[in-house]
Every structure is written in C-alpha cells, then in structure tokens.
Design a protein around this motif. Structure first.
Motif, mmCIF file in Angstrom:
data_model
loop_
_atom_site.group_PDB
_atom_site.id
_atom_site.type_symbol
_atom_site.label_atom_id
_atom_site.label_comp_id
_atom_site.label_asym_id
_atom_site.label_seq_id
_atom_site.Cartn_x
_atom_site.Cartn_y
_atom_site.Cartn_z
ATOM 1 N N ARG A 91 0.806 -1.216 0.000
ATOM 2 C CA ARG A 91 0.000 0.000 0.000
ATOM 3 C C ARG A 91 0.844 1.272 0.000
ATOM 4 O O ARG A 91 0.304 2.371 0.019
ATOM 5 C CB ARG A 91 -0.917 0.018 1.234
ATOM 6 N N ILE A 92 2.134 1.142 -0.028
ATOM 7 C CA ILE A 92 3.010 2.297 0.109
ATOM 8 C C ILE A 92 2.773 3.317 -1.006
ATOM 9 O O ILE A 92 2.713 2.972 -2.183
ATOM 10 C CB ILE A 92 4.498 1.857 0.134
ATOM 11 N N PRO A 93 2.607 4.593 -0.661
ATOM 12 C CA PRO A 93 2.440 5.622 -1.694
ATOM 13 C C PRO A 93 3.730 5.775 -2.496
ATOM 14 O O PRO A 93 4.829 5.697 -1.939
ATOM 15 C CB PRO A 93 2.142 6.895 -0.884
ATOM 16 N N LEU A 94 3.600 5.995 -3.771
ATOM 17 C CA LEU A 94 4.785 6.157 -4.611
ATOM 18 C C LEU A 94 5.532 7.447 -4.291
ATOM 19 O O LEU A 94 6.684 7.624 -4.699
ATOM 20 C CB LEU A 94 4.386 6.123 -6.090
ATOM 21 N N SER A 95 4.880 8.336 -3.548
ATOM 22 C CA SER A 95 5.516 9.596 -3.154
ATOM 23 C C SER A 95 6.180 9.509 -1.785
ATOM 24 O O SER A 95 6.724 10.509 -1.290
ATOM 25 C CB SER A 95 4.475 10.717 -3.131
ATOM 26 N N ALA A 96 6.156 8.343 -1.148
ATOM 27 C CA ALA A 96 6.700 8.189 0.198
ATOM 28 C C ALA A 96 8.182 8.559 0.242
ATOM 29 O O ALA A 96 8.950 8.216 -0.662
ATOM 30 C CB ALA A 96 6.509 6.754 0.685
ATOM 31 N N LYS A 97 8.589 9.229 1.308
ATOM 32 C CA LYS A 97 9.974 9.679 1.436
ATOM 33 C C LYS A 97 10.960 8.521 1.531
ATOM 34 O O LYS A 97 12.134 8.675 1.163
ATOM 35 C CB LYS A 97 10.107 10.594 2.654
ATOM 36 N N VAL A 98 10.501 7.365 1.996
ATOM 37 C CA VAL A 98 11.417 6.224 2.100
ATOM 38 C C VAL A 98 11.778 5.655 0.728
ATOM 39 O O VAL A 98 12.633 4.782 0.625
ATOM 40 C CB VAL A 98 10.826 5.096 2.973
ATOM 41 N N LEU A 99 11.141 6.164 -0.312
ATOM 42 C CA LEU A 99 11.460 5.702 -1.665
ATOM 43 C C LEU A 99 12.453 6.630 -2.360
ATOM 44 O O LEU A 99 12.756 6.430 -3.537
ATOM 45 C CB LEU A 99 10.183 5.586 -2.506
ATOM 46 N N ALA A 113 -0.181 -8.856 -2.195
ATOM 47 C CA ALA A 113 0.276 -7.524 -2.605
ATOM 48 C C ALA A 113 -0.338 -7.091 -3.934
ATOM 49 O O ALA A 113 -0.638 -7.915 -4.805
ATOM 50 C CB ALA A 113 1.796 -7.507 -2.711
ATOM 51 N N ASP A 114 -0.504 -5.794 -4.068
ATOM 52 C CA ASP A 114 -0.966 -5.172 -5.311
ATOM 53 C C ASP A 114 0.110 -5.369 -6.376
ATOM 54 O O ASP A 114 1.179 -4.766 -6.319
ATOM 55 C CB ASP A 114 -1.210 -3.679 -5.052
ATOM 56 N N ARG A 115 -0.164 -6.236 -7.360
ATOM 57 C CA ARG A 115 0.856 -6.600 -8.351
ATOM 58 C C ARG A 115 1.272 -5.417 -9.219
ATOM 59 O O ARG A 115 2.435 -5.299 -9.603
ATOM 60 C CB ARG A 115 0.331 -7.735 -9.237
ATOM 61 N N ASN A 116 0.330 -4.559 -9.531
ATOM 62 C CA ASN A 116 0.673 -3.382 -10.340
ATOM 63 C C ASN A 116 1.624 -2.464 -9.587
ATOM 64 O O ASN A 116 2.596 -1.948 -10.154
ATOM 65 C CB ASN A 116 -0.592 -2.620 -10.742
ATOM 66 N N LYS A 117 1.369 -2.288 -8.288
ATOM 67 C CA LYS A 117 2.234 -1.443 -7.467
ATOM 68 C C LYS A 117 3.625 -2.076 -7.356
ATOM 69 O O LYS A 117 4.640 -1.374 -7.430
ATOM 70 C CB LYS A 117 1.614 -1.259 -6.082
ATOM 71 N N VAL A 118 3.662 -3.379 -7.175
ATOM 72 C CA VAL A 118 4.959 -4.081 -7.097
ATOM 73 C C VAL A 118 5.763 -3.856 -8.371
ATOM 74 O O VAL A 118 6.963 -3.557 -8.328
ATOM 75 C CB VAL A 118 4.746 -5.591 -6.853
ATOM 76 N N LEU A 121 7.135 -0.291 -8.533
ATOM 77 C CA LEU A 121 8.239 -0.118 -7.594
ATOM 78 C C LEU A 121 9.525 -0.744 -8.130
ATOM 79 O O LEU A 121 10.604 -0.145 -8.062
ATOM 80 C CB LEU A 121 7.887 -0.732 -6.234
ATOM 81 N N MET A 122 9.408 -1.937 -8.663
ATOM 82 C CA MET A 122 10.585 -2.624 -9.190
ATOM 83 C C MET A 122 11.158 -1.889 -10.402
ATOM 84 O O MET A 122 12.377 -1.827 -10.592
ATOM 85 C CB MET A 122 10.232 -4.072 -9.527
ATOM 86 N N GLU A 123 10.281 -1.319 -11.210
ATOM 87 C CA GLU A 123 10.749 -0.532 -12.357
ATOM 88 C C GLU A 123 11.502 0.712 -11.913
ATOM 89 O O GLU A 123 12.363 1.220 -12.632
ATOM 90 C CB GLU A 123 9.565 -0.147 -13.247
ATOM 91 N N ARG A 124 11.172 1.187 -10.705
ATOM 92 C CA ARG A 124 11.861 2.347 -10.148
ATOM 93 C C ARG A 124 13.131 1.967 -9.403
ATOM 94 O O ARG A 124 13.817 2.811 -8.832
ATOM 95 C CB ARG A 124 10.924 3.110 -9.208
#
Length: 224
Positions: A91-99, A113-118, A121-124
């Motif tokens: 559920r982590i926001p893509l704008s989270a500071k830990v990213l 887990a939300d596969r699209n979000k995963v 994240l991996m692409e980033r």
C-alpha cells in the motif's frame, strides 16, 4: 533460523501511548533522545517499520547527523542503513519519502500484494521481496536480511509490527523512552497492539536513566 539482532526503539507518553486516536504524529522525545535515536540508526544495518508508520508519519528513516553519516562511510558502509518496510498488501504511496535515493529500501510484501504497485516499484529500482500468504512472514524476512549481511535491525514501529515481531519471538531488546506527557484516548495506539500475550512476555531490566525531561528504559526480552 539465522536472524539479525533485533531491537525495538520507541517513544511513548507516560500512559504508554505512541500517538493519539487520530494517529497524528506527536512530539514525545526530548532533544537528547532524538540524538540518541540518530546514533542508534547510525549503528544499525537496517531500520524497519510497518506500513502504518509510513502512511501516518511519512518518515525518511535516515541518519540526520552529517558526522554520523561520515563515520559510517569511513567504516566502509553506506551513509544510511537499509530501510525495510513491512507492507503485506503493498500500500506504500509512490511519493513516500522512504522511496527516495538517500538509502536502499526493501519493501517486504505477501502474496496479497498489489501486483501493479509491485511492478511500478521494481521498475523504479526498489527491491521488493515476497514472504508469506496474507501477511508478511517475518521469520522468513529476518532470515533473508541475515543472508544479505544485515546483523543489526532497529525497529521503529508501529504498534502492530511490534506485536507481530514479539509474537514470532524475533525481538531481542526493547528501548522505551517515556516523554513527560500524557496523551490518553481509549483507542490511541500503544507500544504494542494486537491481542494479549498469554502468558505475558517477560522482560529483564537492563538499565534506567533520566534523559532530557523523560526517562529511558532498556529491556531484554526473555521468551519461554
């Protein structure tokens, strides 16, 4: 199972609350305690929090002191410890500071887990690891961290993660700083949420000291 040394560090009000009923971030620690926390971070290989802490506080989970960061580099380490987020459903926001790119971040998810979000994240370039069916298998995660060289994990909450780690007998020590405030609130989160432990988990007092306008207690966890 091999695992790192794991300790919980948390600040609480005198009545054992870590936030209010709205789960808003409240200043509990004194300036002296904040310096102690920064030193603990600098001495750790990884800092772990649950997704609830990310959603409510949006922390950076980095070492604030430039001196401490330089000392880490001089020891052949990265400036900041690895950041580990326990996030079963991703559920982590893509704008989270830990990213941000200040430190390496590992997101631990389950099969729910939300596969699209995963994928995003991996692409980033974020490392996403999967353990467990509905909830993250914390024992599997700790074993993984040990295998990649993590020997000391600092857990900074929240109450749900603290409960889960204690339930799995993964915590070695607990440090609680009691600030000079009372928060109250029947539904305010405490140091450890979840169901009652039966029997209760025994602790051995390591030390007590006055720090700023509060009290720091250190405990060793003693499982049956």
């Amino acid at each position: 199972m091999r695992k790192p040394f794991v300790f919980i560090n948390i600040a609480a009000s005198v009545d054992g609350k870590i936030s209010n009923e709205q789960r808003r971030q409240i200043r509990i620690s004194s300036n002296e305690d904040l310096k102690r926390v920064d030193k603990l971070r600098a001495e750790s290989d990884a800092i772990m929090v649950g997704i609830g802490t990310v959603l409510s506080d949006d922390p950076r989970l980095t070492v604030k002191s430039e001196k401490l960061r330089l000392e880490r580099v001089e020891r052949g380490l990265s400036e900041n410890p690895i950041r580990v987020i326990v996030d079963s459903k991703c559920r982590i926001p893509l704008s989270a500071k830990v990213l941000n790119d200040e430190a390496k971040t590992i997101i631990a998810v389950s099969r729910q887990a939300d596969r699209n979000k995963v994928k995003v994240l991996m692409e980033r370039g974020v490392e996403v690891v999967e353990f467990g069916e509905k909830l993250v298998d914390l024992r599997g995660l700790m074993n993984y961290l040990y295998n990649i060289g993590v020997r000391k994990v600092m857990v900074e909450g929240g109450a749900t993660l603290n409960y889960s780690l204690l339930k799995e007998k993964l915590v070695d020590e607990i440090y609680v700083y009691y600030g000079s405030i009372i928060i109250g609130g029947q539904k305010s989160p405490t140091i450890v949420d979840g169901q009652s432990f039966d029997p209760p988990i025994n602790l051995e007092l390591i030390s007590v000291e006055r720090l700023g306008n509060g009290v720091l207690t250190k405990w060793k966890v003693k499982y049956l």
